[in-house]
Scaffold this motif. Structure first.
Motif, PDB file in Angstrom:
ATOM      1  N   ILE A 170      -2.835 -10.857  -1.873  1.00 59.49           N
ATOM      2  CA  ILE A 170      -4.052 -10.201  -1.401  1.00 59.49           C
ATOM      3  C   ILE A 170      -3.733  -8.835  -0.790  1.00 59.49           C
ATOM      4  O   ILE A 170      -4.449  -7.851  -1.017  1.00 59.49           O
ATOM      5  N   ASP A 171      -2.627  -8.745  -0.035  1.00 56.49           N
ATOM      6  CA  ASP A 171      -2.215  -7.451   0.525  1.00 56.49           C
ATOM      7  C   ASP A 171      -2.012  -6.426  -0.579  1.00 56.49           C
ATOM      8  O   ASP A 171      -2.420  -5.264  -0.462  1.00 56.49           O
ATOM      9  N   THR A 172      -1.378  -6.859  -1.657  1.00 50.99           N
ATOM     10  CA  THR A 172      -1.065  -5.940  -2.754  1.00 50.99           C
ATOM     11  C   THR A 172      -2.314  -5.531  -3.510  1.00 50.99           C
ATOM     12  O   THR A 172      -2.442  -4.375  -3.945  1.00 50.99           O
ATOM     13  N   ILE A 173      -3.254  -6.451  -3.677  1.00 47.32           N
ATOM     14  CA  ILE A 173      -4.538  -6.096  -4.310  1.00 47.32           C
ATOM     15  C   ILE A 173      -5.197  -4.966  -3.528  1.00 47.32           C
ATOM     16  O   ILE A 173      -5.707  -4.000  -4.113  1.00 47.32           O
ATOM     17  N   ILE A 174      -5.155  -5.068  -2.206  1.00 47.21           N
ATOM     18  CA  ILE A 174      -5.796  -4.054  -1.350  1.00 47.21           C
ATOM     19  C   ILE A 174      -5.014  -2.755  -1.365  1.00 47.21           C
ATOM     20  O   ILE A 174      -5.578  -1.668  -1.552  1.00 47.21           O
ATOM     21  N   SER A 175      -3.689  -2.839  -1.225  1.00 43.59           N
ATOM     22  CA  SER A 175      -2.862  -1.624  -1.109  1.00 43.59           C
ATOM     23  C   SER A 175      -2.823  -0.824  -2.396  1.00 43.59           C
ATOM     24  O   SER A 175      -2.615   0.402  -2.372  1.00 43.59           O
ATOM     25  N   THR A 176      -3.014  -1.470  -3.529  1.00 36.38           N
ATOM     26  CA  THR A 176      -3.013  -0.755  -4.813  1.00 36.38           C
ATOM     27  C   THR A 176      -4.393  -0.227  -5.193  1.00 36.38           C
ATOM     28  O   THR A 176      -4.580   0.296  -6.297  1.00 36.38           O
TER      29      THR A 176
END
Length: 663
Positions: A170-176
């Protein structure tokens, strides 16, 4: 040991071995199918008589007739405030629009994304739980398929490693920068999985402004069928080139001041009709043809009202002439008594009906020759030529009618439920009535519905004789208003009387025997037997006639064996019915009838989180949770298992050789 007729089935088994070339392949497929049989049955939704009300219809699909809201309450009932749950639901229904509003006001967007994505994954996990992983996977958008699968099938309870794994995703979905796209994707998946199969029991068209939008929605919908309604048949006839149907379609659009579907949806050019009407009826007040404006209709100015009324009268007069020409051509329909212009005394301004003379409210008919009252003038013929051309060359209309033909029929039997739009013609004693649908060819019951469906398809085929095709095209008008039509089934369609005769006794349309007898449980059983519908809990489900809830009418009839689900989606019916439509929901626990109140608008749902207020009535609950094994699909899968078991037998006894897998 089961006995097999391998020699008889050898050709079929050889073909089946191409798909399952080894013992391992066939065995694995049997295991898969047996597992599927033990899943809960998918949720079926039944709707009828949508009548162009596209916003309400689309909202009912988006909220799964209130099912998504129930899931949200079950999951977050004690942890979220009511306002938060409403906001979450409206995000699921309208993700693109809701995101824009949220991003404009949310101060800590990253935190909102974290919380909301976890909530959406939990909801998606719940609605997907009754399906196989394979079926869920096929429902996922390609760009997020792997990620959603990982999130759905990783449970983080009491598992620190998995919690960290999910949080990193989920962090990566947001950060990208993919959070918005992911929210939209998973909301659409939730909507998709909340309804397994949609059954529409007729009448997508007429009255409301967006039948074309509904058809565009259905073109993209994952799994649906339709049992054609009388209004659908009218548009199908217009598309096929039946001029009387074309007139009826235009007249109904003018009657409700709703030209959006005709002009904006299908590009039908009504300028020639407007020009003709302004000239021919310039001195006619056309009071009886003023449009009916329902609560949701667009308000129009006095000048437009007058033009609409003139166009309305012009096309109505032509319609009555076109219908009369068909009745003359087809005396076997026994509808010459509806050639009403022949019964008018134009000097006295009266009409003779069933031996009684009635004064006409208006006798201004500038295009009628009393000696040949049903003949079109040169100008009317020219106008009809232009209108006919507009319908025949409209590619979008033809695309939508092809969709109707691909997904539709006159009736269907689904999981022990008999579905049709309106009626099964009956005699007074409740027995099936024979109806002549082609000269010398009479049918009743199931065969009548089958043959009628085949005749409808004939109108769109080119591999038959011109005479057969012409008859099929002509027959659409009988299906629309013929006494014994299973889509009408009344003594007459009193359109002429309502326009031109003040005495309301002439407006009465006597309902056919089906409508008079359908509350009788024995009649329902008789019809179900005639259609060979099996099962302990079998039902008839239809629409067509609005249920007058405001007057205490019950949509559940015949001791629960017949359900009428036309609750009045059309705004024109809201005062009459007191509600705004039904959805019948058939899930693994049984039947529930969802009664909807009027929908405000999609804009309200997005901005204020409003939803359709719905009341759920339990119709019939099963003593056990129904599985796929209990459905039509289950029967199909069991037959596939039998075929695969026979293939295994052939492999193991050397009757068919295993094949090498293709590399």
């Amino acid at each position: 040991m089961r006995k097999y007729n391998i020699e008889k089935d050898m050709h079929f088994l050889q073909l089946l071995s191409n798909s399952f070339p080894t013992i391992a392949d066939a065995s694995t497929e049997i295991i898969n199918l047996q597992a599927i049989l033990n899943l809960p049955k998918g949720t079926e939704h039944f709707l009828a008589d949508i009548h162009g009300e596209y916003e309400a219809f689309q909202h009912v699909l988006k909220n799964a007739s209130g099912n998504i809201k129930r899931k949200v309450n079950e999951l977050f009932g004690n942890t979220l405030r009511e306002q938060e749950k409403r906001e979450l639901c409206s995000l699921i229904y309208y993700p693109e629009q809701k995101l824009e509003l949220i991003k404009a006001v949310e101060e800590d967007l990253n935190d909102w994304y974290h919380i909301t994505l976890h909530q959406l994954v939990a909801i998606c996990r719940t609605v997907s739980s009754k399906y196989t992983r394979s079926k869920v996977r096929k429902s996922l958008p390609a760009e997020f398929s792997y990620i959603i699968q990982e999130l759905l099938h990783e449970h983080t309870e009491n598992n620190t490693n998995k919690t960290a794994y999910v949080n990193v995703i989920i962090d990566t979905i947001i950060s990208t920068g993919r959070a918005d796209d992911f929210v939209i994707a998973i909301c659409n998946v939730i909507q998709r999985l909340a309804i397994d199969q949609l059954h529409i029991l007729g009448d997508i068209y007429d009255r409301g402004p967006g039948a074309h939008i509904i058809m565009d929605t259905m073109a993209r919908y994952h799994s649906w069928d339709i049992q054609w309604g009388n209004h659908d048949i009218l548009w199908m006839g217009a598309c096929a080139g039946n001029d009387a149907c074309i007139c009826n379609v235009i007249r109904l659009s003018l009657r409700y001041a709703n030209l959006t579907t005709l002009e904006d949806g299908y590009g039908i050019n009504l300028v020639p009709l407007a020009t003709f009407a302004m000239e021919v009826y310039k001195d006619d007040p056309c009071e009886e043809f003023m449009p009916h404006l329902s609560g949701g209709a667009k308000q129009i100015d006095e000048k437009t009202m007058r033009l609409t009324a003139q166009m309305h009268k012009a096309i109505a007069v032509i319609q009555f002439k076109e219908e009369a020409l068909l009745y003359e051509t087809h005396p076997e329909w026994k509808m010459q008594n509806r050639e009403l212009f022949k019964m008018v005394d134009y000097k006295k301004g009266t009409i003779m009906l069933e031996g009684k003379e009635y004064p006409l409210s208006s006798c201004h008919f500038p295009t009628i020759d009393p000696k040949h009252p049903c003949a079109l003038t040169f100008e009317e013929k020219t106008l009809m030529g232009k209108l006919h051309h507009s319908f025949r060359v409209c590619e979008k209309l033809h695309k939508h009618i092809r969709l109707m033909l691909q997904h539709g029929c006159m009736y269907a039997i689904r999981n022990d439920n008999l579905l049709f739009h309106a009626s099964i013609p009956l005699n007074e004693d409740g027995t099936l009535k024979e109806v002549e649908i082609m000269p010398g060819k009479k049918y009743k019951g199931r065969e009548l519905m089958q043959q009628t469906g085949m005749l409808i398809r004939t109108a769109f085929q080119d591999d038959i004789s011109p005479e057969e095709k012409k008859y099929a095209i002509d027959y659409f008008i009988y299906l629309w208003c013929g006494t014994d039509s299973p889509l009408f089934d009344k003594s007459k369609m009193a359109t002429f009387e309502r326009y031109f005769i003040a005495d309301k006794a002439t407006h009465k349309e006597q309902k056919g025997n089906y409508f008079l007898l359908r509350d009788d449980e024995n009649i329902a059983d008789y019809i179900l037997d005639a259609f060979d519908v099996k099962g302990e809990n079998r039902h008839i489900i239809n629409g067509h006639v609005p249920v007058h809830v405001a007057n205490g009418e019950n949509p559940i009839k015949a001791s629960g064996k017949l359900m009428v689900i036309d609750g009045g989606f059309s705004q024109a019916y809201h005062k009459e019915t007191g509600i705004a439509g039904y959805t019948l929901v058939y899930h693994s626990r049984g039947f529930q009838l969802v009664q909807h109140e009027p929908f405000t608008s999609a804009a309200d749902a997005i901005q204020r989180g409003t939803d359709i207020k719905s009341t759920t009535q339990i119709v019939e609950m099963s003593s056990h949770r129904m599985l796929v094994a209990d459905t039509d699909k289950g029967t199909e899968l069991k037959n596939q298992i039998k075929d695969l078991e026979e293939l295994l037998y052939a492999y193991r006894h050397g009757l068919i050789s295993e094949k090498e897998r293709k590399k």
